[in-house]
Design a protein around this motif. Structure first.
Motif, short mmCIF file in Angstrom:
data_model
loop_
_atom_site.label_atom_id
_atom_site.label_comp_id
_atom_site.label_asym_id
_atom_site.label_seq_id
_atom_site.Cartn_x
_atom_site.Cartn_y
_atom_site.Cartn_z
N PRO A 9 0.83 -1.20 0.00
CA PRO A 9 0.00 0.00 0.00
C PRO A 9 0.86 1.25 0.00
N VAL A 10 0.35 2.29 -0.62
CA VAL A 10 1.05 3.56 -0.65
C VAL A 10 0.74 4.29 0.65
N VAL A 11 1.76 4.69 1.36
CA VAL A 11 1.57 5.39 2.63
C VAL A 11 1.92 6.86 2.42
N VAL A 12 0.93 7.71 2.66
CA VAL A 12 1.13 9.15 2.54
C VAL A 12 1.09 9.74 3.94
N PRO A 13 2.15 10.41 4.37
CA PRO A 13 2.13 10.99 5.71
C PRO A 13 1.07 12.09 5.81
N ILE A 14 0.35 12.06 6.89
CA ILE A 14 -0.67 13.08 7.15
C ILE A 14 -0.27 13.81 8.42
N LEU A 92 -20.64 7.00 20.41
CA LEU A 92 -19.99 6.19 19.39
C LEU A 92 -18.90 5.32 20.02
N LYS A 93 -18.76 4.11 19.52
CA LYS A 93 -17.71 3.21 20.02
C LYS A 93 -16.33 3.80 19.74
N GLN A 94 -16.21 4.42 18.58
CA GLN A 94 -14.94 5.05 18.21
C GLN A 94 -15.25 6.43 17.63
N PRO A 95 -14.74 7.50 18.25
CA PRO A 95 -15.06 8.85 17.77
C PRO A 95 -14.48 9.13 16.39
N PHE A 96 -15.09 10.10 15.72
CA PHE A 96 -14.61 10.58 14.42
C PHE A 96 -13.94 11.93 14.63
N CYS A 97 -12.99 12.22 13.79
CA CYS A 97 -12.32 13.51 13.80
C CYS A 97 -12.68 14.22 12.51
N VAL A 98 -13.18 15.44 12.61
CA VAL A 98 -13.53 16.23 11.43
C VAL A 98 -12.31 17.07 11.07
N LEU A 99 -11.81 16.84 9.86
CA LEU A 99 -10.58 17.50 9.43
C LEU A 99 -10.85 18.41 8.24
N GLU A 100 -10.07 19.48 8.15
CA GLU A 100 -10.11 20.37 7.00
C GLU A 100 -8.72 20.38 6.37
N LYS A 101 -8.67 20.11 5.08
CA LYS A 101 -7.39 20.05 4.39
C LYS A 101 -6.82 21.46 4.28
N GLU A 102 -5.57 21.61 4.72
CA GLU A 102 -4.91 22.92 4.67
C GLU A 102 -3.95 23.03 3.50
N SER A 103 -3.13 22.01 3.32
CA SER A 103 -2.18 22.04 2.21
C SER A 103 -1.82 20.62 1.81
N SER A 104 -1.34 20.52 0.59
CA SER A 104 -0.98 19.20 0.08
C SER A 104 0.17 19.34 -0.90
N THR A 105 1.15 18.45 -0.75
CA THR A 105 2.26 18.37 -1.70
C THR A 105 2.37 16.93 -2.14
N LEU A 106 3.33 16.62 -2.94
CA LEU A 106 3.50 15.23 -3.38
C LEU A 106 3.85 14.31 -2.22
N THR A 108 3.51 15.21 1.39
CA THR A 108 2.76 15.37 2.64
C THR A 108 1.41 16.06 2.41
N THR A 109 0.52 15.83 3.34
CA THR A 109 -0.78 16.50 3.36
C THR A 109 -1.01 16.99 4.77
N SER A 110 -1.45 18.24 4.92
CA SER A 110 -1.69 18.81 6.24
C SER A 110 -3.18 19.07 6.44
N TYR A 111 -3.65 18.76 7.63
CA TYR A 111 -5.05 18.96 7.99
C TYR A 111 -5.14 19.71 9.31
N ALA A 112 -6.23 20.44 9.51
CA ALA A 112 -6.53 21.09 10.79
C ALA A 112 -7.77 20.42 11.36
N VAL A 113 -7.77 20.16 12.66
CA VAL A 113 -8.90 19.54 13.32
C VAL A 113 -10.00 20.58 13.50
#
Length: 140
Positions: A9-14, A92-106, A108-113
């Motif tokens: 699998p391709v792993v992209v750091p977040i 919920l048994k497992q909580p969800f995190c709502v993320l907003e994409k801030e920036s993306s490069t080849l 890395t990808t950055s998100y804000a909670v």
């Protein structure tokens, strides 16, 4: 025997933005679960409807679902059109995190909670039909 080729699998750091000032201060959100189908209303054609519900470009794709409130016993109620729904709150048994994409490069990808969803409001019962006096008297 034939062998099936497997790929890794391709792993992209977040990267999640974590401000020390806002640590553990993400707003808590709730998820609403409704059984059934909700159809988006068709565009208003009467001048009165357009006057009462003007749509700007910003709200063109947004539809008001209904009114949600909690009674004295913390039981959720929601009115959608002419139907009242009575629900319950579940954790919920497992909580969800709502993320907003801030920036993306080849690489890395950055998100804000934006929020954490740890509860859901479940409306699983058949809705109760609400009739107003005007609709009852006009049908007689």
């Amino acid at each position: 025997m034939s062998q099936v080729a497997t790929t890794s699998p391709v792993v992209v750091p977040i990267h999640i933005k974590n401000d020390n000032d806002n640590q553990n201060n993400s707003p808590e959100w709730a998820m609403i679960e409704i059984n059934g189908e909700i159809l988006q209303p068709t565009e208003s054609t009467t001048p009165k409807d357009k006057e009462n519900h003007p749509q700007s470009d910003a709200t063109k794709d947004q539809v008001e679902l209904g009114s949600l409130w909690f009674d004295a016993n913390e039981v959720p109620h929601m009115i959608v059109g002419t139907h009242e729904l009575k629900g319950k709150v579940e954790t919920l048994k497992q909580p969800f995190c709502v993320l907003e994409k801030e920036s993306s490069t080849l690489s890395t990808t950055s998100y804000a909670v934006q929020g954490i969803i740890s509860r859901k409001i479940l409306f699983s019962q058949y809705p109760k039909t609400i009739l107003s006096r005007s609709s009852v008297s006009s049908s007689l």
